[in-house]
Design a protein around this motif. Sequence first.
Motif, PDB file in Angstrom:
ATOM      1  N   VAL B  69       1.039  -1.241   0.031  1.00 36.09           N
ATOM      2  CA  VAL B  69      -0.244  -0.093   0.071  1.00 36.09           C
ATOM      3  C   VAL B  69       0.726   1.068  -0.116  1.00 36.09           C
ATOM      4  CG1 VAL B  69      -1.715   1.183   1.443  1.00 36.09           C
ATOM      5  CG2 VAL B  69      -2.059  -1.261   1.392  1.00 36.09           C
ATOM      6  N   PRO B  70       0.576   2.289  -0.942  1.00 38.80           N
ATOM      7  CA  PRO B  70       1.762   3.418  -0.937  1.00 38.80           C
ATOM      8  C   PRO B  70       1.448   4.274   0.586  1.00 38.80           C
ATOM      9  CG  PRO B  70      -0.391   3.641  -2.558  1.00 38.80           C
ATOM     10  CD  PRO B  70      -0.654   2.235  -1.836  1.00 38.80           C
ATOM     11  N   GLU B  71       2.823   4.700   0.551  1.00 41.68           N
ATOM     12  CA  GLU B  71       2.635   5.600   1.791  1.00 41.68           C
ATOM     13  C   GLU B  71       1.688   6.501   2.018  1.00 41.68           C
ATOM     14  OE1 GLU B  71       7.361   5.865   2.897  1.00 41.68           O
ATOM     15  OE2 GLU B  71       7.282   5.575   0.762  1.00 41.68           O
ATOM     16  N   SER B  72       1.399   7.068   0.835  1.00 40.10           N
ATOM     17  CA  SER B  72       0.393   8.022   0.931  1.00 40.10           C
ATOM     18  C   SER B  72      -1.155   7.667   1.778  1.00 40.10           C
ATOM     19  CB  SER B  72       0.093   8.821  -0.375  1.00 40.10           C
ATOM     20  OG  SER B  72      -0.260   7.634  -1.146  1.00 40.10           O
ATOM     21  N   ALA B  73      -1.427   6.315   1.602  1.00 37.47           N
ATOM     22  CA  ALA B  73      -2.530   5.795   2.005  1.00 37.47           C
ATOM     23  C   ALA B  73      -2.176   4.869   3.523  1.00 37.47           C
ATOM     24  CB  ALA B  73      -3.151   4.832   1.106  1.00 37.47           C
ATOM     25  N   GLY B  74      -1.247   5.231   4.209  1.00 33.93           N
ATOM     26  CA  GLY B  74      -0.712   4.738   5.278  1.00 33.93           C
ATOM     27  C   GLY B  74      -0.031   3.404   5.076  1.00 33.93           C
ATOM     28  N   GLY B  75       0.537   3.073   3.986  1.00 38.83           N
ATOM     29  CA  GLY B  75       1.265   1.809   3.871  1.00 38.83           C
ATOM     30  C   GLY B  75       2.691   1.855   3.821  1.00 38.83           C
ATOM     31  N   LEU B 109      -7.424  -1.624  -5.861  1.00 40.52           N
ATOM     32  CA  LEU B 109      -7.878  -0.436  -5.365  1.00 40.52           C
ATOM     33  C   LEU B 109      -6.913   0.650  -5.666  1.00 40.52           C
ATOM     34  CD1 LEU B 109      -8.926  -1.527  -1.615  1.00 40.52           C
ATOM     35  CD2 LEU B 109     -10.579  -0.421  -3.516  1.00 40.52           C
ATOM     36  N   GLN B 110      -5.689   0.472  -5.637  1.00 38.69           N
ATOM     37  CA  GLN B 110      -4.468   1.485  -6.070  1.00 38.69           C
ATOM     38  C   GLN B 110      -4.649   1.538  -7.365  1.00 38.69           C
ATOM     39  OE1 GLN B 110      -0.275   0.836  -5.316  1.00 38.69           O
ATOM     40  NE2 GLN B 110      -1.047  -1.047  -3.829  1.00 38.69           N
ATOM     41  N   ASN B 118      -8.639   4.958  -1.813  1.00 35.34           N
ATOM     42  CA  ASN B 118      -7.570   5.266  -0.952  1.00 35.34           C
ATOM     43  C   ASN B 118      -7.773   4.970   0.419  1.00 35.34           C
ATOM     44  OD1 ASN B 118      -5.580   5.630  -2.856  1.00 35.34           O
ATOM     45  ND2 ASN B 118      -5.810   7.794  -2.691  1.00 35.34           N
ATOM     46  N   LYS B 119      -9.291   5.419   0.636  1.00 39.51           N
ATOM     47  CA  LYS B 119      -9.893   5.298   2.232  1.00 39.51           C
ATOM     48  C   LYS B 119      -9.704   3.744   2.331  1.00 39.51           C
ATOM     49  CE  LYS B 119     -12.433   9.278   3.094  1.00 39.51           C
ATOM     50  NZ  LYS B 119     -13.414  10.140   2.149  1.00 39.51           N
ATOM     51  N   GLN B 120     -10.143   2.937   1.447  1.00 41.63           N
ATOM     52  CA  GLN B 120     -10.324   1.416   1.596  1.00 41.63           C
ATOM     53  C   GLN B 120      -9.042   1.005   1.784  1.00 41.63           C
ATOM     54  OE1 GLN B 120     -13.062  -0.332   1.967  1.00 41.63           O
ATOM     55  NE2 GLN B 120     -14.143   1.487   1.882  1.00 41.63           N
ATOM     56  N   LEU B 121      -7.809   1.621   0.945  1.00 40.58           N
ATOM     57  CA  LEU B 121      -6.517   1.045   1.069  1.00 40.58           C
ATOM     58  C   LEU B 121      -5.899   1.314   2.600  1.00 40.58           C
ATOM     59  CD1 LEU B 121      -5.012   2.246  -2.166  1.00 40.58           C
ATOM     60  CD2 LEU B 121      -4.838  -0.230  -1.253  1.00 40.58           C
ATOM     61  N   GLU B 122      -6.318   2.544   3.205  1.00 42.15           N
ATOM     62  CA  GLU B 122      -5.901   2.721   4.313  1.00 42.15           C
ATOM     63  C   GLU B 122      -6.762   1.754   5.394  1.00 42.15           C
ATOM     64  OE1 GLU B 122      -7.391   6.725   5.271  1.00 42.15           O
ATOM     65  OE2 GLU B 122      -6.098   7.727   3.829  1.00 42.15           O
ATOM     66  N   LYS B 123      -7.733   1.255   5.167  1.00 39.48           N
ATOM     67  CA  LYS B 123      -8.121   0.123   6.069  1.00 39.48           C
ATOM     68  C   LYS B 123      -7.335  -1.029   5.836  1.00 39.48           C
ATOM     69  CE  LYS B 123     -13.243   1.916   6.077  1.00 39.48           C
ATOM     70  NZ  LYS B 123     -14.222   1.666   5.610  1.00 39.48           N
ATOM     71  N   ILE B 124      -6.885  -1.426   4.658  1.00 42.78           N
ATOM     72  CA  ILE B 124      -6.317  -2.681   4.497  1.00 42.78           C
ATOM     73  C   ILE B 124      -4.882  -2.440   4.935  1.00 42.78           C
ATOM     74  CG2 ILE B 124      -4.838  -3.801   2.753  1.00 42.78           C
ATOM     75  CD1 ILE B 124      -7.474  -3.741   0.923  1.00 42.78           C
ATOM     76  N   ALA B 125      -4.281  -1.117   4.972  1.00 40.91           N
ATOM     77  CA  ALA B 125      -3.078  -0.996   5.685  1.00 40.91           C
ATOM     78  C   ALA B 125      -2.883  -1.326   7.204  1.00 40.91           C
ATOM     79  CB  ALA B 125      -2.380   0.251   5.241  1.00 40.91           C
ATOM     80  N   GLY B 126      -4.416  -1.051   7.654  1.00 44.53           N
ATOM     81  CA  GLY B 126      -4.531  -1.503   9.032  1.00 44.53           C
ATOM     82  C   GLY B 126      -4.823  -2.826   9.407  1.00 44.53           C
ATOM     83  N   GLY B 127      -4.732  -3.522   8.420  1.00 45.53           N
ATOM     84  CA  GLY B 127      -4.991  -4.968   8.702  1.00 45.53           C
ATOM     85  C   GLY B 127      -6.338  -5.597   8.309  1.00 45.53           C
TER      86      GLY B 127
END
Lengths: 414, 378
Positions: B69-75, B109-110, B118-127
């Motif tokens: 996940v890109p750093e911009s989306a918390g990855g 999503l990317q 991107n909002k969904q990607l943030e959730k994925i980055a959170g596990g």
Amino acid sequence: MSEAGKTDSPEQAEFRAHCRDWLSKNHPGTPPVSLPQSALALTDDDALVWLQKWQKSAYDAGLIGCDYSKDCGGQGLTNCQAIANEEMTRAKTPFLPNIIGLGMGAPTVYFHAQDEVKQKLLPRLLSGEDIWCQGFSEPGAGSDLANQQTFAEKKGDSWVINGHKVWTSLAHYASWMIMLCRTSKEDKYNGLSYFVVPIKSALGKGVTVRPLIKLTGETGFNEVIFEDLVVEDKYRLDEVGAGWAVAMTTLAHERGAGKLVTPASGGLASAEDKSSSIGSANALIRLAKASSRNGKTAADDPVLRDQLMQLMIRQEGFRHNRRRIGVPELNDHPMRLPLQFKLVSSELGQDISHMAYKIQGAASSLYVNDPNAPAGGQWPMAYMSSFGITIAAGANEVQRNILGERVLNMAKSK
Amino acid sequence: MEQSKNFGFGEDEVMLRDTARKLFADNCSADKIHGQLAQNYDPHREIECLWDKDLWKQIGELGWTAVCVPESAGGLGMPLVAAAALVEEAGKAAFPSPLVSTFNASFVLQACGSDAANKQLEKIAGGQASTLAITNQKGSWESSDTDVTVDDGTLNGTAWFVQDAKKAETLVVAAKGEKGLGLYCIAADDANVLIQADGIIDLTRDQAHIEFKGAKAIEVAAPGDGKVALDKAMPAILSIVSADMVGTSEWLLQTTVEYANTRVQFDRQLGFFQAVKHPLVNVMLDLDRAKSLTYHAACTFDEEPDGAELAARMAKSAASDVAAFSASRAIQFHGGIGFTWECYVHIFFKRNMHNHILYGDGNYQRMKLADILIGQAA
């Protein structure tokens, strides 16, 4: 495709720039005579002279043998030969004629000969002025290499050699031979010793070279008969009885798994050279587009398309196996990929040239002596020649034993 | 046209991979997996979703789902080879988890590139576990084929062959609207989403067909943009599924070699016989090709996107073929014991046989490759 440059050290980057610059000004151009598909099939004296001149010029420019020490004719560089090879491939320069000397003779002599012998022999080997051949196979020692019967007997300070080597590529041009001999009949493996012996200067004085004719009709390899050839003791490599261990150095380099990278040039003489298109899966696609099958373009046949793609995938996979070898973190066993090279590349080459038969259909019956043969009959020639590679240097059945035993640790099949 | 010589597999990637090796060695032995998944052998058993949720939670905390996940989306914004290496280790362990599905959802999503995505990607980055619902009932792998329709953000119809559906919290759904294919996110536990588990052969995952009954979803790619996003993500998806097969096939090879070194017949270890030794070497040759092509495909996705589809289809073709080959040789060379439920080999056999079909088998990939490299047949 070049992936050059991304991880070069400063020394390598400087060397690469030198290679690229020199090659841009010194490409030997189109050969005056048609070249065979590999140095192992050289039979035309003019072709040999032209190729030797090319090897010498590349050697003088520092592109050949650069990782060897200066006293042995090298440049004393580290990990630069691979760079020279990449640049020569990129520049589509012709193959190097002294292929056995460079690939097997040089590293074996370098790691096992006395200093005097190394300093005398290696410069002319690396420059291509002396052609070398390899005396391993015998009528009774093919895949069972240790079954050597050619005997070297110690007389005073010298050795007297009697025996019969066979399937010897380039012996007809060779000045020197690397050679495995029996020095004791007591022990199969520990009864072997390793020598470098003169060929050209000993013709008629204990050495006879006779051409063998391949199934293609070409000459290019030979049998070599030794009758009381006298060789000075200094030309023995390593200890008496250590021949098998020395031979392992030779074979490791032959399989691309040795300490030193073999100098290698593109193999493509020039864009105009028709034989340059032979042997790659990409060339098969061009062939399929130009051929017909059941009244349609062969390239539209779904079965052929699938088979063509299988070959493209194997070709690409081989390329990236070579790349992955440079990434130790992606190799669980250090010999697992290097020991596959000969096996995988020879079977791929064979299957590619066989595929040309299927694509060409009736026209694949035409040989090099027919003016209507597609690509000058080079495809069926390549297919027949390919068996030389699947058989030589340890038949592929033996290669599978080696991989199964040394890499996968399965029980020895003997 | 110059790629990283090391496939982009640098120090960080090695560290991550070694962490994965240790985690699986400590938590995921074949013995444990078999005990966890293979209690009920009855072919007509109740469909169950068996997995270690706590281990998945641990993986989320380790940040594995954030790897690509890109750093911009918390990855973590690592290259695709990092994910490939993780999944290769997961494949070696036959790890039952939504790791592959979540990675695949994150690639799509990317590719969408929208704020909602991107909002969904943030959730994925959170596990958060996620999966793709993009396949129709006929099992078409063409990105434009779906049986789900969308009208004003409301989904109707059924998505088929959805991987790890019972483990996922979020579904990424392909749906056809008036203006073409769009992509939508919806919670798996939405009241208008009916997940019907499939009875499948592979014990290490779950699969379902999912009915959407007027379910209100979040648009992440507008109708007409969905196919582009799916096509852009597909090389990453193929690379990751290939990496899973490379890992599972390595386990099958090593385990079978070990058996060939132990089992004695005719007073010899099985591996002495070239009828056994040579085919196992052939598995190794095919496997190394698939592995190199997989790492190349992952590297190409990041560094040379124009060549990504070609590289990925080559990898998937090679990996699918060796998946089936390693699986068949493993069962065969384990002999009578290999034919039994108690021998662990069937777990890995089944995982490979599932993966080798997923997103197209070897023949399918080569059909696609021929269209690229030869051109469409007349």
